[in-house]
Design an enzyme around this catalytic site. Structure first.
Site, short mmCIF file in Angstrom:
data_model
loop_
_atom_site.label_atom_id
_atom_site.label_comp_id
_atom_site.label_asym_id
_atom_site.label_seq_id
_atom_site.Cartn_x
_atom_site.Cartn_y
_atom_site.Cartn_z
N GLY A 210 0.83 -1.21 0.00
CA GLY A 210 0.00 0.00 0.00
C GLY A 210 0.86 1.24 0.00
O GLY A 210 2.06 1.18 -0.29
N ASN A 211 0.26 2.37 0.31
CA ASN A 211 1.04 3.60 0.42
C ASN A 211 0.43 4.50 1.49
O ASN A 211 -0.61 4.17 2.06
CB ASN A 211 1.14 4.31 -0.94
CG ASN A 211 -0.21 4.68 -1.49
OD1 ASN A 211 -0.93 5.49 -0.89
ND2 ASN A 211 -0.61 4.08 -2.61
N TYR A 212 1.08 5.62 1.75
CA TYR A 212 0.69 6.47 2.89
C TYR A 212 -0.46 7.43 2.60
O TYR A 212 -0.77 8.28 3.43
CB TYR A 212 1.89 7.29 3.35
CG TYR A 212 2.95 6.50 4.07
CD1 TYR A 212 2.64 5.80 5.24
CD2 TYR A 212 4.26 6.46 3.60
CE1 TYR A 212 3.61 5.08 5.90
CE2 TYR A 212 5.23 5.75 4.26
CZ TYR A 212 4.90 5.05 5.42
OH TYR A 212 5.86 4.35 6.08
N ALA A 278 -4.17 7.66 -4.87
CA ALA A 278 -2.77 7.23 -5.05
C ALA A 278 -2.82 5.73 -5.32
O ALA A 278 -2.78 4.91 -4.40
CB ALA A 278 -1.98 7.54 -3.78
#
Ligand code: CTP
Length: 403
Positions: A210-212, A278
């Site tokens: 995943g990402n932030y 994102a």
């Protein structure tokens, strides 16, 4: 001719002295060409008669959940869908409290809770009630749901005390509605789809890539667009923020493939689409059916495959009249990269965040953006709270879209 011509307006009236002004408000709205459906709370009828309102609007006043002698049910859901706007004037402290906290014990509050249209609230009460922390908090809650507060004026009140609490004059309330529907910032009736948040790409039943991304920018855009009257669908990856405006349609997804699928379904009817998510560029080639174990195993090598590019896929299918907006989060060569993305994904506008600017990008409450148009012109903005950034982005979309 007034922009209110043909608009469906629910006029909610509650039990305060200022209810006498509702007759004038009803008359002005009808004169402007609006169809006005009055809904009165039981106590409003102590201050002004239903006969006055039904005569002025040409519609029977609704006050109860059903008509006593015929048993005819009044559907608050149908009413909520019929309306282009709901105006509650005067709004007493009691009704404001019920609206803020979901106390649906009368037809007016029930309809409010079902309404998808923009809501305008014109408080009227004594100055001390107006200043009470409870009222202040309830009004702040209404604002957070995207409701428009028509601030009361200062002047002599029914109690003969002088202060803030007088319902705004009917002419000014009508002017406020006209401005809402005609302003260059208005998004009334526009269908908008927004992707937001990160995507999670599963490795096994308990792990993901995943990402932030926090989703804050996408949700701020959704709230502001809904406040300006757009019909908003947000296709959201896993986030901890939630939509406050009940008119926002939230579609929850997890992976990029799911996000593409959900966005594609909403895309057909969209006038404006904003790709604020994102999206993970890659996903594991295979998802393990069982949890990947540590003991007795060499560290696994992850095989990744490309995820679909949602903006590029849908940008390629853009039809005349649709307006597409993307984001570009860059660390270097920002302007060129963003301009390149705009072309590649067939966008009409791109919002650039540079990770070199402190306070911009992922997870923060603030953002600093540059907007690049299709014709290459650039607008640089200061560091601002994401809700203000959302307003700047929507102003820019409005000006280009309406062109
Ligand atoms: N985007 C998308 N689907 C993807 C990747 C990106 O819809 N799989 C959208 C984003 O929502 C954003 C724009 O495309 O509006 C640009 O995203 P960004 O991650 O900056 O660009 P990428 O094309 O992934 O390029 P790179 O990561 O190489 O900078």
């Amino acid at each position: 001719m007034s922009v209110l011509k043909g608009k469906h307006i629910i006029l909610g009236i509650t039990g305060g002295i200022a209810a006498y002004k509702s007759a004038m408000l009803a008359r002005l709205l009808v004169k402007a060409g609006a169809e006005v459906q009055p809904i009165m709370t039981p106590s409003a009828k102590e201050f002004i008669t239903p006969l006055t309102l039904s005569t002025l609007t040409g519609k029977p006043v609704i006050s109860e959940f059903f008509t006593a002698n015929t048993g005819e049910w009044h559907s608050h859901v149908d009413l909520g869908l019929w309306a282009d706007a709901m105006v509650i004037a005067p709004a007493t402290a009691s009704t404001i409290g019920k609206m803020a906290n979901g106390v649906a014990d009368n037809m007016l509050v029930t309809t409010y809770l079902s309404a998808k249209a923009p809501v305008f609230v014109a408080p009227a009460m004594d100055l001390d009630m107006m200043a009470h922390p409870s009222t202040v908090r309830n009004i702040a809650l209404l604002r957070s749901y995207g409701n428009h507060i028509i601030e009361p004026a200062c002047g002599e009140l029914a109690s003969h005390l002088v202060g803030k609490g007088r319902m705004e004059e009917p002419e000014r309330i009508v002017a406020r509605l006209e401005e809402f529907f005609s302003s260059s910032q208005s998004l009334a009736g526009l269908n908008m789809v927004i992707t937001a948040g990160p995507t999670y790409e599963k490795l096994d039943p308990v792990r993901f890539i995943g990402n932030y991304s926090s989703g804050k920018m996408g949700y701020a855009l959704a709230e502001e667009a809904a406040r300006r009257g757009a019909n908003v669908t947000i296709v959201s990856g896993p986030v901890s923020v939630s939509a406050k405006n009940p008119a926002i349609n939230v579609v929850k997804v997890e992976s990029a493939v799911e996000m593409l699928d959900a966005t594609e379904r909403a895309y057909g009817a969209a006038d404006v689409i904003i790709f604020a998510a994102a999206v993970a560029d890659y996903r594991p080639a295979e998802m393990a059916g069982q949890k990947i174990k540590r003991d007795g195993h060499e560290p696994p090598t992850l095989q990744l495959v490309k995820n679909p590019d949602i903006a590029a896929t849908l940008g390629a299918k853009k039809r005349a009249g649709q307006f597409a907006v993307g984001f570009a989060l860059e660390t270097d060569n920002e302007m060129d990269n963003a301009a390149d993305k705009l072309q590649r994904k067939n966008l009409d506008m791109i919002v650039l965040n540079s990770l070199r600017d402190s306070g911009a990008g992922f997870g923060t409450d603030t953002n600093k953006i540059t907007i690049i148009d299709r014709n290459g012109s650039r607008t640089v903005f200061d560091l601002k709270h994401k809700s203000e950034v959302a307003a700047d982005i929507l102003d820019h979309i409005s000006s280009l879209y309406h062109k």
